[in-house]
Design a protein around this motif. Structure first.
Motif, PDB file in Angstrom:
ATOM      1  N   VAL A 232       0.831  -1.208   0.000  1.00  0.00           N
ATOM      2  CA  VAL A 232       0.000   0.000   0.000  1.00  0.00           C
ATOM      3  C   VAL A 232       0.866   1.259   0.000  1.00  0.00           C
ATOM      4  CG1 VAL A 232      -1.673   1.326   1.346  1.00  0.00           C
ATOM      5  CG2 VAL A 232      -1.981  -1.134   1.061  1.00  0.00           C
ATOM      6  N   ASN A 233       1.930   1.253   0.777  1.00  0.00           N
ATOM      7  CA  ASN A 233       2.821   2.412   0.811  1.00  0.00           C
ATOM      8  C   ASN A 233       3.431   2.691  -0.558  1.00  0.00           C
ATOM      9  OD1 ASN A 233       2.591   3.217   3.527  1.00  0.00           O
ATOM     10  ND2 ASN A 233       4.019   1.636   4.182  1.00  0.00           N
ATOM     11  N   THR A 234       3.865   1.636  -1.226  1.00  0.00           N
ATOM     12  CA  THR A 234       4.548   1.788  -2.508  1.00  0.00           C
ATOM     13  C   THR A 234       3.595   2.167  -3.629  1.00  0.00           C
ATOM     14  OG1 THR A 234       6.251   0.180  -1.876  1.00  0.00           O
ATOM     15  CG2 THR A 234       5.968   0.596  -4.233  1.00  0.00           C
ATOM     16  N   PRO A 239       2.782   7.392  -4.277  1.00  0.00           N
ATOM     17  CA  PRO A 239       2.448   8.175  -5.474  1.00  0.00           C
ATOM     18  C   PRO A 239       1.414   9.272  -5.225  1.00  0.00           C
ATOM     19  CG  PRO A 239       1.624   5.913  -5.657  1.00  0.00           C
ATOM     20  CD  PRO A 239       2.537   5.951  -4.484  1.00  0.00           C
ATOM     21  N   LEU A 240       0.529   9.091  -4.235  1.00  0.00           N
ATOM     22  CA  LEU A 240      -0.464  10.120  -3.924  1.00  0.00           C
ATOM     23  C   LEU A 240       0.065  11.164  -2.936  1.00  0.00           C
ATOM     24  CD1 LEU A 240      -3.805   8.101  -3.601  1.00  0.00           C
ATOM     25  CD2 LEU A 240      -3.056   9.586  -5.474  1.00  0.00           C
ATOM     26  N   LYS A 241       1.317  10.973  -2.487  1.00  0.00           N
ATOM     27  CA  LYS A 241       1.923  11.889  -1.506  1.00  0.00           C
ATOM     28  C   LYS A 241       1.112  11.946  -0.211  1.00  0.00           C
ATOM     29  CE  LYS A 241       4.347  14.788  -4.881  1.00  0.00           C
ATOM     30  NZ  LYS A 241       3.992  14.020  -6.081  1.00  0.00           N
ATOM     31  N   MET A 242       0.593  10.798   0.193  1.00  0.00           N
ATOM     32  CA  MET A 242      -0.111  10.669   1.475  1.00  0.00           C
ATOM     33  C   MET A 242       0.929  10.323   2.535  1.00  0.00           C
ATOM     34  SD  MET A 242      -3.493   8.617   0.103  1.00  0.00           S
ATOM     35  CE  MET A 242      -4.232   8.398   1.732  1.00  0.00           C
ATOM     36  N   THR A 243       1.668  11.312   2.951  1.00  0.00           N
ATOM     37  CA  THR A 243       2.858  11.079   3.770  1.00  0.00           C
ATOM     38  C   THR A 243       2.548  10.833   5.240  1.00  0.00           C
ATOM     39  OG1 THR A 243       3.126  13.466   4.071  1.00  0.00           O
ATOM     40  CG2 THR A 243       4.291  12.460   2.211  1.00  0.00           C
ATOM     41  N   GLU A 244       1.316  11.112   5.680  1.00  0.00           N
ATOM     42  CA  GLU A 244       0.996  10.972   7.100  1.00  0.00           C
ATOM     43  C   GLU A 244      -0.134   9.975   7.359  1.00  0.00           C
ATOM     44  OE1 GLU A 244       2.585  14.792   9.288  1.00  0.00           O
ATOM     45  OE2 GLU A 244       0.611  15.168   8.408  1.00  0.00           O
ATOM     46  N   THR A 245      -0.302   9.051   6.446  1.00  0.00           N
ATOM     47  CA  THR A 245      -1.294   7.989   6.607  1.00  0.00           C
ATOM     48  C   THR A 245      -0.562   6.673   6.802  1.00  0.00           C
ATOM     49  OG1 THR A 245      -2.805   9.173   5.140  1.00  0.00           O
ATOM     50  CG2 THR A 245      -3.284   6.858   5.566  1.00  0.00           C
ATOM     51  N   ALA A 246      -0.854   5.983   7.910  1.00  0.00           N
ATOM     52  CA  ALA A 246      -0.104   4.761   8.216  1.00  0.00           C
ATOM     53  C   ALA A 246      -0.838   3.937   9.264  1.00  0.00           C
ATOM     54  CB  ALA A 246       1.300   5.103   8.713  1.00  0.00           C
ATOM     55  N   PHE A 303      -6.703  10.979  -1.326  1.00  0.00           N
ATOM     56  CA  PHE A 303      -7.249   9.693  -1.743  1.00  0.00           C
ATOM     57  C   PHE A 303      -8.631   9.887  -2.368  1.00  0.00           C
ATOM     58  CE2 PHE A 303      -9.712   5.820  -0.637  1.00  0.00           C
ATOM     59  CZ  PHE A 303      -8.961   4.880  -1.331  1.00  0.00           C
ATOM     60  N   ALA A 304      -9.477  10.706  -1.731  1.00  0.00           N
ATOM     61  CA  ALA A 304     -10.822  10.957  -2.252  1.00  0.00           C
ATOM     62  C   ALA A 304     -10.769  11.669  -3.599  1.00  0.00           C
ATOM     63  CB  ALA A 304     -11.611  11.785  -1.239  1.00  0.00           C
ATOM     64  N   ARG A 305      -9.887  12.628  -3.741  1.00  0.00           N
ATOM     65  CA  ARG A 305      -9.769  13.357  -5.012  1.00  0.00           C
ATOM     66  C   ARG A 305      -9.295  12.436  -6.127  1.00  0.00           C
ATOM     67  NH1 ARG A 305      -5.705  17.761  -3.701  1.00  0.00           N
ATOM     68  NH2 ARG A 305      -5.922  18.208  -5.930  1.00  0.00           N
ATOM     69  N   MET A 306      -8.407  11.504  -5.814  1.00  0.00           N
ATOM     70  CA  MET A 306      -7.984  10.525  -6.812  1.00  0.00           C
ATOM     71  C   MET A 306      -9.187   9.746  -7.334  1.00  0.00           C
ATOM     72  SD  MET A 306      -7.553   6.930  -7.015  1.00  0.00           S
ATOM     73  CE  MET A 306      -7.255   6.371  -5.342  1.00  0.00           C
ATOM     74  N   LEU A 307     -10.082   9.339  -6.425  1.00  0.00           N
ATOM     75  CA  LEU A 307     -11.267   8.597  -6.851  1.00  0.00           C
ATOM     76  C   LEU A 307     -12.190   9.468  -7.687  1.00  0.00           C
ATOM     77  CD1 LEU A 307     -12.011   6.641  -3.539  1.00  0.00           C
ATOM     78  CD2 LEU A 307     -11.044   5.703  -5.662  1.00  0.00           C
ATOM     79  N   LEU A 308     -12.375  10.738  -7.291  1.00  0.00           N
ATOM     80  CA  LEU A 308     -13.207  11.648  -8.069  1.00  0.00           C
ATOM     81  C   LEU A 308     -12.646  11.827  -9.477  1.00  0.00           C
ATOM     82  CD1 LEU A 308     -15.590  13.680  -8.196  1.00  0.00           C
ATOM     83  CD2 LEU A 308     -13.987  15.427  -7.418  1.00  0.00           C
ATOM     84  N   ASN A 309     -11.326  11.867  -9.591  1.00  0.00           N
ATOM     85  CA  ASN A 309     -10.660  12.034 -10.885  1.00  0.00           C
ATOM     86  C   ASN A 309     -10.528  10.723 -11.645  1.00  0.00           C
ATOM     87  OD1 ASN A 309     -10.350  14.742 -10.259  1.00  0.00           O
ATOM     88  ND2 ASN A 309      -8.223  14.517  -9.578  1.00  0.00           N
TER      89      ASN A 309
END
Length: 426
Positions: A232-234, A239-246, A303-309
């Motif tokens: 999931v991290n990789t 790639p989404l620059k979700m740097t503080e989700t873990a 993450f939500a914006r990725m899904l919208l796009n």
């Protein structure tokens, strides 16, 4: 004269073309335009704190490619007198599930499995499942062979038949005894333990929220050959620059971590800091697919914006557009009439790891939302949704247990307006 007639014809054609543009756009535009009212949303968040349903709240909304709202009210930690802020880290519990679904569907895009493959093709422990069939004349539980195998689609739409915690049947008792989501075991062992528990119903017959998404995580590990969190991290977070989700937060983030609040005797009681550390600041063996992530508003909004796009954000392609549309399409056959508490979320069906709105709100009490939106929430009353009709995404954070649906009702009413109906359904 001929030139004048040609000019007149061109003007007429241009006017006709211009007139047709709004008509064509109207076919795809929502029936009502959603305009974000910051003061209305601010007031709703503040009211949740004032009436004791939340210690702190925050929300972030994007629409048409730009941020249109951020607001916060109350405290992230009342004892430490830390206010809820934009960079507060919250436990999102079941909002982990759509992330897991995206990971698995990436592997589907690569041809690693088919949705209607038997689950046992990849996780053999799920062959020859038994199903609870009531009790016999002596009061002993009866079990019968499953009418068909569990499929991968079943674990993505909660129709496998798994239990999820304690309950009234011997299956629930067996689930508790097996303890498949113990934090001290790894995903492969969690899957084997769950497979030892009989099913509540025959696969495909009912919708029942369950540990199926943790099975998805085990399947990601099996198919990718990587530990689930590393995958999931990789493939999603980096790639989404979700740097503080873990699943496991670094210790230096503890000062930004929101305290959990549990309602007891009608009042919210803040849990101590040691309890908060248990899930997100200890390196557990289990990396669950169905819960465990902590995140920030900005991270989860990406993450939500990725899904919208439809699968892409800032040039990072996570899924194909057709895959996102598949996930956001109702997967429940109309014959699946038993749907537990899902109808309580409104006029919805269920896609792949997300609920899907199929029609406008049917009653004044129902949550406001637009047909075609997809969403999910978490045990601590967090929420996100993706609204393609209005090109809108919303993330709402709060740390209130047990789950309080009135918070979602009020937040949605503040976003859309209390009488919003949106586009009609099919």
């Amino acid at each position: 004269m001929r030139g004048r007639r040609m000019a007149l014809a061109m003007v007429t054609a241009s006017a006709l073309f211009t007139a047709l543009i709004p008509a064509a756009q109207a076919q795809t535009a929502p029936a009502e335009t959603v305009t974000i009212d910051k003061a209305r949303i601010d007031a709703a968040l503040a009211a949740m704190v004032a009436d004791g349903r939340a210690a702190g709240t925050s929300a972030l909304i994007w629409q048409a490619g730009r941020e249109v709202y951020f607001g916060a009210a109350g405290m992230a930690d009342r004892e430490a007198k830390r206010p809820m802020r934009r960079d507060t880290i919250a436990q999102i519990y079941s909002m982990t599930k759509p992330v897991t679904g995206v990971a698995l569907m990436q592997l589907w895009e690569q041809g690693r499995f088919r949705l209607d493959d038997p689950l046992s093709k990849y996780l053999p422990e799920y062959a020859d499942m038994r199903v609870y069939a009531g009790v016999d004349a002596t009061g002993q539980p009866r079990y019968v062979p499953a009418e068909r195998p569990i499929t991968v689609r079943d674990i993505l739409r909660h129709t496998a038949g798994f239990a999820y915690g304690s309950g009234p049947t011997p299956v629930h008792t067996a689930y508790v005894a097996a303890d498949p989501l113990a934090l001290t075991i790894r995903l492969a062992e969690a899957s084997r333990r769950l497979a030892s528990v009989p099913l509540l119903f025959h696969p495909g017959k009912q919708w029942e929220y369950s540990a199926a998404v943790d099975v998805q995580a085990a399947l990601v590990e099996k198919l990718s050959g990587e530990p689930f969190a590393a995958y999931v991290n990789t493939h999603i977070f980096a790639p989404l620059k979700m740097t503080e989700t873990a699943w496991r937060q670094p210790d230096d983030r503890l000062p930004r971590f929101a305290a959990m609040n549990v309602k007891k005797d009608g009042k919210l009681v803040q849990q101590d800091a040691a309890t908060a550390r248990t899930l997100n600041f200890v390196d557990h063996a289990l990396t669950p697919g169905g819960f465990g992530l902590a995140s920030t508003l900005d991270d989860y909004q990406r993450f939500a914006r990725m899904l919208l796009n439809e699968g892409v954000l800032d040039g990072a392609r996570i899924l194909k557009p057709s895959t996102v549309r598949l996930m956001a399409t109702d997967q429940l056959d109309p014959a699946i009439a038993e749907r537990a508490w899902l109808p309580g979320k409104g006029a919805v069906g269920f896609g792949l790891d997300v609920a899907v709105r199929k029609a406008p709100p049917q009653t004044p009490q129902e949550n406001r939302g637009a047909t075609g939106e997809f969403f999910w929430d978490g045990m601590a009353s967090t929420l996100f949704w993706v609204d393609p009709a209005n090109r809108l995404t919303a993330v709402f954070f709060v740390q209130t247990i047990p789950y309080d649906g009135t918070l979602h009702h009020d937040f949605r009413a503040a976003v859309y307006g209390r009488d919003y109906q949106g586009p009609a359904g099919d």
